[in-house]
Each structure stands twice: as structure tokens, then as C-alpha cells.
Design an enzyme around this catalytic site. Sequence first.
Site, PDB file in Angstrom:
ATOM      1  N   HIS A   1       3.071   9.835   1.211  1.00 28.60           N
ATOM      2  CA  HIS A   1       2.946   9.587   2.647  1.00 28.60           C
ATOM      3  C   HIS A   1       2.643  10.916   3.334  1.00 28.60           C
ATOM      4  CE1 HIS A   1       4.949   5.535   2.665  1.00 28.60           C
ATOM      5  NE2 HIS A   1       5.450   6.021   1.533  1.00 28.60           N
TER       6      HIS A   1
ATOM      7  N   HIS B   1       2.548   6.963  -4.452  1.00 28.72           N
ATOM      8  CA  HIS B   1       1.834   7.218  -3.208  1.00 28.72           C
ATOM      9  C   HIS B   1       2.552   8.276  -2.382  1.00 28.72           C
ATOM     10  CE1 HIS B   1       4.520   3.763  -2.564  1.00 28.72           C
ATOM     11  NE2 HIS B   1       4.577   4.067  -1.279  1.00 28.72           N
TER      12      HIS B   1
END
Length: 142
Positions: free
Chosen positions: A102, A100
Site C-alpha cells: 500500500h 501487495h
Amino acid sequence: MTDCIFCQIVEGKIPSTKVYQDDVCIAFMDIQPLTRGHVLVIPRSHAGGLADLPPQTGGHLFQVGQKIAKAMRKSSLKAEGINFFLADGKVAFQTVFHVHLHVIPRTEGDGFGLKFGAEYGKPPERSELERTAGQIQEALGK
């Protein structure tokens, strides 16, 4: 993966507040934001770490991150800057083992910061840089 929280978000089993989605990835609001507007961009297919992520998918995540960053600057968030952060591995602070990215909007005085190690500011000798570069080049197959 049934025990991966991000896979469950992709499958719609856990609610999320999406800001973007396409066939490759989704982007949604982080429920523990570092700053107001903090967004996570994840691939729809499970990839525990960068080694598991197809390069074209990784590139796409960053392209989507760029679009979101541009939108953050244009929005009422009035982001003065943007940090991208991607942790790969436990020692790098990865806590959810599904890749992921950010996207963190920044404003002056927002309280978010980076802490540098004790050796920061003490440049290594050029020979050490050359030695380290050689190790990386060897691993790259050059």
C-alpha cells in the site's frame, strides 16, 4: 491463480485504474482507499505472502513504491507524507493473499491513523530485547 482477485487484475479480467506497470509489477488505485490517491503495488506473479516472494521482486515493489510516493508529493494531491504498509498474514490484516504494498498519501487531518497496543510506551528490559534478538538471529542462521 484463477481465484485470486489480484491475479485477475494482472490478467486484465477485472478492471483496474493503473498508475504504473512494468514486466515485474503493476500499480493501481485501491478501490477502497484509506486516503485519496491510495495505490497498491503488486507483483505480476502470484505470491501469497512474503515467504513466497523472491527478494529481488520485493525490492522492486519498494522501488516502484518510492517512485509513486515521489509522484504523489509532486502531484496535485499535495501529499505531506506517505505511509507504506504491507500486511503479511491474516493476523497482520492481510485480506487478499497476493502480496501487495500500500502506498498511502497523507495530509494533515486526513483521518487515517495507527492504533498502538496497551504495552506501547513501556519499553522492555534490555535482557528481553537481547533474548528476542537471539531468537531471530538463530532463525536467520547466525
